[in-house]
Scaffold this motif. Structure first.
Motif, PDB file in Angstrom:
ATOM      1  N   GLY A 184      -2.075 124.111  -3.121  1.00 34.27           N
ATOM      2  CA  GLY A 184      -1.751 125.074  -2.076  1.00 34.27           C
ATOM      3  C   GLY A 184      -2.847 125.775  -1.088  1.00 34.27           C
ATOM      4  O   GLY A 184      -3.504 126.890  -1.245  1.00 34.27           O
ATOM      5  N   LEU A 185      -4.620 124.872  -1.694  1.00 31.47           N
ATOM      6  CA  LEU A 185      -6.077 125.814  -1.144  1.00 31.47           C
ATOM      7  C   LEU A 185      -6.093 124.580   0.046  1.00 31.47           C
ATOM      8  O   LEU A 185      -7.524 125.656   0.335  1.00 31.47           O
ATOM      9  CB  LEU A 185      -6.165 125.121  -2.504  1.00 31.47           C
ATOM     10  N   GLY A 186      -5.104 124.675   0.510  1.00 28.83           N
ATOM     11  CA  GLY A 186      -5.890 123.691   1.852  1.00 28.83           C
ATOM     12  C   GLY A 186      -7.156 122.929   2.359  1.00 28.83           C
ATOM     13  O   GLY A 186      -7.666 122.839   0.801  1.00 28.83           O
ATOM     14  N   THR A 187      -7.883 122.993   3.320  1.00 28.74           N
ATOM     15  CA  THR A 187      -9.310 121.597   2.762  1.00 28.74           C
ATOM     16  C   THR A 187     -10.242 122.930   3.651  1.00 28.74           C
ATOM     17  O   THR A 187     -11.491 122.659   4.452  1.00 28.74           O
ATOM     18  CB  THR A 187      -9.000 120.687   4.113  1.00 28.74           C
ATOM     19  N   GLY A 188     -10.063 124.549   3.448  1.00 28.90           N
ATOM     20  CA  GLY A 188     -11.220 125.103   4.296  1.00 28.90           C
ATOM     21  C   GLY A 188     -12.624 125.188   3.337  1.00 28.90           C
ATOM     22  O   GLY A 188     -12.325 124.770   2.499  1.00 28.90           O
ATOM     23  N   ALA A 189     -13.019 125.816   3.949  1.00 21.91           N
ATOM     24  CA  ALA A 189     -14.396 126.070   2.736  1.00 21.91           C
ATOM     25  C   ALA A 189     -14.199 127.148   2.542  1.00 21.91           C
ATOM     26  O   ALA A 189     -13.867 128.495   2.142  1.00 21.91           O
ATOM     27  CB  ALA A 189     -15.923 126.411   4.082  1.00 21.91           C
ATOM     28  N   ALA A 190     -14.621 127.281   0.667  1.00 26.58           N
ATOM     29  CA  ALA A 190     -14.536 127.675  -0.402  1.00 26.58           C
ATOM     30  C   ALA A 190     -15.787 128.425  -1.765  1.00 26.58           C
ATOM     31  O   ALA A 190     -16.763 127.668  -1.624  1.00 26.58           O
ATOM     32  CB  ALA A 190     -13.254 127.358  -1.197  1.00 26.58           C
ATOM     33  N   VAL A 191     -15.767 129.363  -1.326  1.00 24.75           N
ATOM     34  CA  VAL A 191     -16.605 129.739  -2.650  1.00 24.75           C
ATOM     35  C   VAL A 191     -16.039 130.463  -3.778  1.00 24.75           C
ATOM     36  O   VAL A 191     -14.653 131.048  -3.658  1.00 24.75           O
ATOM     37  CB  VAL A 191     -17.353 130.814  -2.053  1.00 24.75           C
ATOM     38  N   ALA A 192     -16.653 129.816  -4.855  1.00 27.09           N
ATOM     39  CA  ALA A 192     -15.606 129.944  -5.976  1.00 27.09           C
ATOM     40  C   ALA A 192     -17.241 130.651  -6.918  1.00 27.09           C
ATOM     41  O   ALA A 192     -17.917 131.466  -7.082  1.00 27.09           O
ATOM     42  CB  ALA A 192     -16.333 128.992  -7.335  1.00 27.09           C
ATOM     43  N   LEU A 193     -15.975 132.044  -7.440  1.00 30.11           N
ATOM     44  CA  LEU A 193     -16.864 132.967  -8.209  1.00 30.11           C
ATOM     45  C   LEU A 193     -16.443 133.405 -10.164  1.00 30.11           C
ATOM     46  O   LEU A 193     -15.180 132.489  -9.819  1.00 30.11           O
ATOM     47  CB  LEU A 193     -16.237 134.844  -8.001  1.00 30.11           C
ATOM     48  N   ALA A 194     -17.365 133.301 -10.423  1.00 31.80           N
ATOM     49  CA  ALA A 194     -17.560 133.150 -12.107  1.00 31.80           C
ATOM     50  C   ALA A 194     -17.816 134.354 -13.129  1.00 31.80           C
ATOM     51  O   ALA A 194     -19.088 134.525 -13.167  1.00 31.80           O
ATOM     52  CB  ALA A 194     -18.099 131.790 -12.200  1.00 31.80           C
ATOM     53  N   PRO A 195     -16.963 135.214 -12.386  1.00 29.63           N
ATOM     54  CA  PRO A 195     -17.422 136.681 -13.000  1.00 29.63           C
ATOM     55  C   PRO A 195     -17.518 136.955 -14.653  1.00 29.63           C
ATOM     56  O   PRO A 195     -17.847 137.569 -14.487  1.00 29.63           O
ATOM     57  CB  PRO A 195     -16.516 137.324 -12.118  1.00 29.63           C
ATOM     58  N   GLY A 196     -17.196 135.781 -15.298  1.00 26.22           N
ATOM     59  CA  GLY A 196     -17.171 135.893 -16.812  1.00 26.22           C
ATOM     60  C   GLY A 196     -18.532 135.781 -17.339  1.00 26.22           C
ATOM     61  O   GLY A 196     -19.326 135.499 -16.415  1.00 26.22           O
ATOM     62  N   SER A 197     -18.402 135.387 -18.638  1.00 22.89           N
ATOM     63  CA  SER A 197     -19.576 135.218 -19.260  1.00 22.89           C
ATOM     64  C   SER A 197     -19.737 135.351 -21.064  1.00 22.89           C
ATOM     65  O   SER A 197     -18.854 136.474 -21.277  1.00 22.89           O
ATOM     66  CB  SER A 197     -21.184 135.702 -18.722  1.00 22.89           C
ATOM     67  N   VAL A 198     -20.508 135.578 -21.355  1.00 23.16           N
ATOM     68  CA  VAL A 198     -20.626 135.582 -22.702  1.00 23.16           C
ATOM     69  C   VAL A 198     -21.474 136.422 -23.482  1.00 23.16           C
ATOM     70  O   VAL A 198     -22.004 136.556 -23.188  1.00 23.16           O
ATOM     71  CB  VAL A 198     -20.811 134.434 -24.289  1.00 23.16           C
ATOM     72  N   GLY A 199     -20.767 137.961 -23.353  1.00 27.19           N
ATOM     73  CA  GLY A 199     -22.206 139.472 -23.644  1.00 27.19           C
ATOM     74  C   GLY A 199     -21.610 139.898 -22.655  1.00 27.19           C
ATOM     75  O   GLY A 199     -21.688 139.060 -21.216  1.00 27.19           O
ATOM     76  N   ALA A 200     -21.114 141.161 -22.413  1.00 24.53           N
ATOM     77  CA  ALA A 200     -21.118 141.691 -21.467  1.00 24.53           C
ATOM     78  C   ALA A 200     -22.336 142.228 -19.664  1.00 24.53           C
ATOM     79  O   ALA A 200     -22.322 142.864 -19.186  1.00 24.53           O
ATOM     80  CB  ALA A 200     -20.092 143.407 -21.532  1.00 24.53           C
ATOM     81  N   SER A 201     -23.170 142.265 -21.335  1.00 25.76           N
ATOM     82  CA  SER A 201     -24.639 143.221 -20.173  1.00 25.76           C
ATOM     83  C   SER A 201     -25.257 141.678 -18.910  1.00 25.76           C
ATOM     84  O   SER A 201     -25.548 141.407 -17.863  1.00 25.76           O
ATOM     85  CB  SER A 201     -26.273 142.503 -21.326  1.00 25.76           C
ATOM     86  N   LYS A 202     -24.112 140.130 -19.455  1.00 25.46           N
ATOM     87  CA  LYS A 202     -24.746 139.297 -18.239  1.00 25.46           C
ATOM     88  C   LYS A 202     -24.051 139.174 -17.548  1.00 25.46           C
ATOM     89  O   LYS A 202     -24.024 138.161 -15.799  1.00 25.46           O
ATOM     90  CB  LYS A 202     -24.758 137.527 -18.362  1.00 25.46           C
ATOM     91  N   ARG A 203     -22.766 140.456 -16.969  1.00 28.39           N
ATOM     92  CA  ARG A 203     -21.402 140.657 -16.375  1.00 28.39           C
ATOM     93  C   ARG A 203     -22.094 140.902 -14.523  1.00 28.39           C
ATOM     94  O   ARG A 203     -22.203 142.401 -15.250  1.00 28.39           O
ATOM     95  CB  ARG A 203     -20.474 140.606 -17.065  1.00 28.39           C
ATOM     96  N   TRP A 204     -22.119 140.553 -14.222  1.00 32.04           N
ATOM     97  CA  TRP A 204     -22.776 141.075 -12.461  1.00 32.04           C
ATOM     98  C   TRP A 204     -21.516 142.073 -11.921  1.00 32.04           C
ATOM     99  O   TRP A 204     -20.565 141.367 -11.999  1.00 32.04           O
ATOM    100  CB  TRP A 204     -22.868 140.011 -11.605  1.00 32.04           C
ATOM    101  N   THR A 205     -21.940 143.709 -11.453  1.00 33.87           N
ATOM    102  CA  THR A 205     -20.835 144.471 -11.390  1.00 33.87           C
ATOM    103  C   THR A 205     -19.892 144.299 -10.500  1.00 33.87           C
ATOM    104  O   THR A 205     -19.579 144.977  -9.924  1.00 33.87           O
ATOM    105  CB  THR A 205     -22.021 145.144 -11.970  1.00 33.87           C
ATOM    106  N   TYR A 206     -20.761 143.344  -9.009  1.00 36.01           N
ATOM    107  CA  TYR A 206     -20.326 143.330  -8.030  1.00 36.01           C
ATOM    108  C   TYR A 206     -18.875 142.366  -7.608  1.00 36.01           C
ATOM    109  O   TYR A 206     -19.243 142.373  -5.911  1.00 36.01           O
ATOM    110  CB  TYR A 206     -21.298 144.033  -6.746  1.00 36.01           C
TER     111      TYR A 206
END
Length: 354
Positions: A184-206
């Motif tokens: 049900g995601l429609g056809t609009g422009a979309a930005v995918a965010l990938a907030p995870g990573s192996v290792g907490a230090s590589k994760r952006w805060t915001y």
């Protein structure tokens, strides 16, 4: 792909199958497709299979030149003798003539040796005498992870190319369309965010603030990741509002399709960053403790985002920040990332315009 064709000239009638034993982290598995491409240039008629964990198995389905993924679940932290013997029987039945064992570990070479694969290529390491029978030397002198892996696909002693072929993932457009409809995601422009990573230090805060700003621009925002990112996804959705969707889950195929469907991806240094880049989705990689030279995708990024602040410990390559209060990530404001995303979207739209 800028590899000297003379150094790869082999018997073109050779059709004996090859097995690649890759690294099983998601990003490393994606980068292993470069090895496939070098082998297919060297031996166009030899089928190439990839050993894969159940997690990584969907990636093999979208890799050009891969005949099959051999899906097998071997524990990371124990030998699992019975599982190794069963895998060896499976490999023996598939009659491989060559195995490229990319990791230097003893455990990764056991099943190919027990299967009796005649040619087992790998770097010297962990006393694998008898398990590897085509030794390669000089791994520590190679500058990057991709050089260490793809060199095994070249003839022994061949010079490294100026450029390696980039990893590719090809997802049929109909599959992407059906996935969007099913969710049900429609056809609009979309930005995918990938907030995870192996290792907490590589994760952006915001990411929550960025999701809110992107949604305010009228964009759909999808949070992509595994079970470990579900709590963070809930936080991002709560701050971002109704245009933000939580698409985290246990099936990596869902993440692949999300990255294929998105107009732009914003990711930490993670496996999903490599997936998005291999799909040719315009990808923004946010780097703090790691070096883009060593760990960015070969495909290139639409933008490499790093702090403007001079942080003397960067890059530290540590999984957890132990100095400077994680400034390499905390000093990258959400407004900067969203502004860059706007430019990337505009450039992608310009390229798509006839």
């Amino acid at each position: 792909m800028n590899i000297d064709s003379e150094q790869l000239e082999e018997d073109r009638s050779d059709n004996r199958p090859i097995l690649i034993v890759p690294y099983m982290w998601i990003g490393d598995f994606v980068r292993g497709h470069t090895v496939v491409r070098v082998l297919k240039q060297r031996w166009p008629n030899r089928p190439v299979d990839l050993l894969a964990t159940p997690l990584c198995a969907p990636l093999a389905d979208y890799m050009p030149g891969v005949r099959a993924g051999v899906v097998w679940d071997l524990p990371r932290r124990r030998l699992a003798v019975a599982r190794q013997l069963a895998l060896a029987a499976e490999l023996r039945a598939r009659k491989y003539a060559t195995a490229l064992v990319l990791p230097r570990t003893w455990k990764s070479a056991i099943a190919p040796a027990l299967a009796g694969i005649p040619e087992r290529v790998g770097f010297v390491g962990e006393a694998r005498f008898g398990l590897i029978n085509r030794w390669r030397w000089g791994e520590r002198t190679l500058p990057r992870f991709i050089d260490k892996n793809a060199a095994l696909a070249l003839p022994d002693g061949a010079a490294l190319p100026a450029q390696w072929p980039v990893p590719q993932l090809n997802v049929p457009a109909d599959e992407v369309r059906r996935w969007r409809e099913a969710n049900g995601l429609g056809t609009g422009a979309a930005v995918a965010l990938a907030p995870g990573s192996v290792g907490a230090s590589k994760r952006w805060t915001y990411y929550p603030q960025a999701a809110q700003l992107l949604a305010a621009r009228g964009l759909d925002v999808w949070v992509v990741g595994g079970p470990g990112e579900q709590a963070l996804a809930a936080e991002i959705v709560a701050q971002g509002g109704p245009k933000v969707r939580d698409l985290t889950g246990t099936d990596l195929r869902n993440g692949i399709l999300a990255m294929a469907a998105a107009n732009v991806a914003i990711s930490n240094d993670s496996g999903l960053m490599h997936i998005a880049a291999a799909l040719e989705t315009p990808t923004m990689g946010i780097f703090g403790p790691t070096s883009p030279y060593h760990w960015a995708p070969l495909n290139g990024l639409a933008a490499t985002v790093q702090t403007r602040t001079a942080v003397p410990c960067q890059p530290c390559h540590r999984p957890v920040c132990t100095m400077n209060d994680h400034r390499c990530m905390r000093d990258i404001p959400a407004s900067d990332v969203v502004e860059i995303a706007g430019r990337v979207l505009a450039e992608a739209g310009a390229r798509l315009t006839p």
